[in-house]
Design a protein around this motif. Structure first.
Motif, mmCIF file in Angstrom:
data_model
loop_
_atom_site.group_PDB
_atom_site.id
_atom_site.type_symbol
_atom_site.label_atom_id
_atom_site.label_comp_id
_atom_site.label_asym_id
_atom_site.label_seq_id
_atom_site.Cartn_x
_atom_site.Cartn_y
_atom_site.Cartn_z
ATOM 1 N N ALA A 134 1.017 -1.312 0.218
ATOM 2 C CA ALA A 134 0.063 0.001 -0.011
ATOM 3 C C ALA A 134 1.082 1.262 -0.200
ATOM 4 O O ALA A 134 0.487 2.091 -0.713
ATOM 5 C CB ALA A 134 -1.017 -0.015 1.391
ATOM 6 N N GLY A 135 1.854 1.320 0.878
ATOM 7 C CA GLY A 135 3.005 2.246 0.768
ATOM 8 C C GLY A 135 3.549 2.708 -0.727
ATOM 9 O O GLY A 135 3.652 3.705 -1.030
ATOM 10 N N CYS A 138 0.987 4.366 -2.647
ATOM 11 C CA CYS A 138 0.790 5.723 -2.386
ATOM 12 C C CYS A 138 2.050 6.662 -2.888
ATOM 13 O O CYS A 138 1.551 7.643 -3.337
ATOM 14 C CB CYS A 138 0.548 5.893 -0.760
ATOM 15 N N VAL A 139 3.238 6.080 -2.575
ATOM 16 C CA VAL A 139 4.186 7.164 -3.034
ATOM 17 C C VAL A 139 4.462 7.066 -4.536
ATOM 18 O O VAL A 139 5.136 8.038 -5.139
ATOM 19 C CB VAL A 139 5.706 6.524 -2.430
ATOM 20 N N GLN A 141 1.885 7.290 -6.808
ATOM 21 C CA GLN A 141 0.621 7.796 -7.234
ATOM 22 C C GLN A 141 0.647 8.790 -8.398
ATOM 23 O O GLN A 141 -0.254 8.558 -9.454
ATOM 24 C CB GLN A 141 -0.255 8.657 -6.218
ATOM 25 N N LEU A 292 -0.468 12.491 0.366
ATOM 26 C CA LEU A 292 -0.703 11.040 -0.086
ATOM 27 C C LEU A 292 0.784 10.402 -0.072
ATOM 28 O O LEU A 292 1.034 9.305 0.420
ATOM 29 C CB LEU A 292 -1.412 10.920 -1.451
ATOM 30 N N THR A 293 1.956 11.224 -0.543
ATOM 31 C CA THR A 293 3.153 10.777 -0.564
ATOM 32 C C THR A 293 3.471 10.449 0.783
ATOM 33 O O THR A 293 4.387 9.250 1.459
ATOM 34 C CB THR A 293 4.117 11.485 -1.165
ATOM 35 N N GLY A 295 1.735 9.855 3.544
ATOM 36 C CA GLY A 295 0.972 8.616 4.010
ATOM 37 C C GLY A 295 1.628 7.546 3.534
ATOM 38 O O GLY A 295 1.745 6.515 4.309
ATOM 39 N N GLY A 296 2.119 7.684 2.206
ATOM 40 C CA GLY A 296 2.713 6.151 1.695
ATOM 41 C C GLY A 296 3.951 5.917 2.433
ATOM 42 O O GLY A 296 4.400 4.664 2.775
#
Length: 322
Positions: A134-135, A138-139, A141, A292-293, A295-296
């Motif tokens: 998931a990370g 996110c990174v 995206q 979002l990054t 969060g990743g």
């Protein structure tokens, strides 16, 4: 366990430096930066080999052949596939595919090396892999958004680029498994000596690659100023720094981690390279990453924190509990 994790962290910090070079030398071909890095690695290994000559003399013919295989596949072939993927498909698609390495290596090692290292129970391993996966999404995206804009005419190039990126993943899945296997069979060998041996094995391959690239660019009538390009001092300085820190010191730290950790765990810790590369890139750009990054990044850190809590168990025990 924690000493091995710290060595893996140090390797990631060193390897992250590789991603600075394309940002500082955007007008240099990726292939030239690749062979330049490993030529510097080989040249730097020469004086280090002289200092470590007593230990290197203890390596037999089979050991040097193994070092040559590791250098050819894990260094040159890997970067050849990666550079080809980027040239065909741009950076976004290869970045996404290469980003799967921590998960691919962890699963491969847990299947392949369970008898040697003990198995990380799949039910305990799954949350770590899910968090890291998931990370990575996110990174990356921005890369996912770019893929959504592919036109029909670009599809063939992207498909070929994807195949090369998959080849790069295969190379660097094979490398840590094979490298860890040699280190585990030779616990008396120094990680420093093995890093230097790989540098020596890389030198003739990188030199041949550099000369062939120079010849190829000349026959194609390229205006690029070989052998060191339009910014020779910057190029040579960067290649020397990356050859010393990323190639030799990074390999040394990774070898030390591989001697101490199950390969299924050390494979996940390659996320340290991703985190280091992102940090360096944003520092160079002088701006903060998007929410979002961030969060990743948090998910990647949580995945690693979960992974280092898992202890390998003998294969029969791990299978029996499942």
């Amino acid at each position: 366990m924690w000493t091995g994790t710290l060595y893996a962290l140090a390797a990631g910090l060193m390897w992250g430096l590789v991603f600075i070079s394309p940002l500082l030398l955007p007008d240099y071909p990726a292939a030239l930066q690749s062979v330049g890095r490993y030529l510097a690695f080989g040249l730097i290994a020469l004086p280090l080999a002289w200092m470590d000559r007593a230990a290197l003399r203890q390596l037999g013919r089979a050991d040097w052949l193994e070092a040559l295989k590791l250098a050819a596949v894990g260094n040159l072939l890997y970067y050849l596939c990666l550079a080809s993927a980027i040239q065909l498909a741009g950076a976004p698609l290869p970045t996404m595919i290469i980003g799967t390495l921590p998960v691919v290596i962890a699963i491969s090692a847990n299947l392949r090396d369970a008898r040697r290292d003990g198995q990380l129970p799949w039910l305990m391993l799954a949350p770590s892999l899910a968090l890291i996966g998931a990370g990575i999404l996110c990174v990356n995206q921005a890369e996912l958004e770019t893929l959504g804009r592919i036109t029909q005419g670009e599809l063939a190039h992207y498909a070929r680029g994807a195949l090369f990126a998959v080849g790069a993943v295969a190379c660097w899945t094979w490398y840590p498994l094979r490298n860890a296997g040699w280190l585990r069979r030779h616990p008396e060998r120094s990680p420093r000596t093995w890093a230097t041996a790989q540098g020596i094995a890389t030198l003739p391959l990188a030199l041949a690659g550099y000369l062939l690239l120079w010849l190829f660019m000349g026959t194609r009538g390229s205006a690029f100023a070989m052998p060191f390009g339009p910014h020779p001092w910057l190029f040579v300085g960067l290649m020397a720094a990356i050859g010393l820190f990323a190639s030799w010191l990074g390999t040394l730290c990774w070898n030390a981690a591989s001697q101490r950790l199950p390969t299924a765990l050390s494979g996940q810790l390659i996320v340290f390279e991703t985190l280091a590369a992102m940090t360096y890139a944003f520092l160079l750009r002088g701006r903060l990453p998007a929410p979002l990054t961030l969060g990743g990044v948090a998910l990647l850190v949580m995945g690693v924190a979960w992974a280092v809590r898992i202890r390998p168990r003998p294969l029969a025990v791990a299978v029996g509990e499942e």
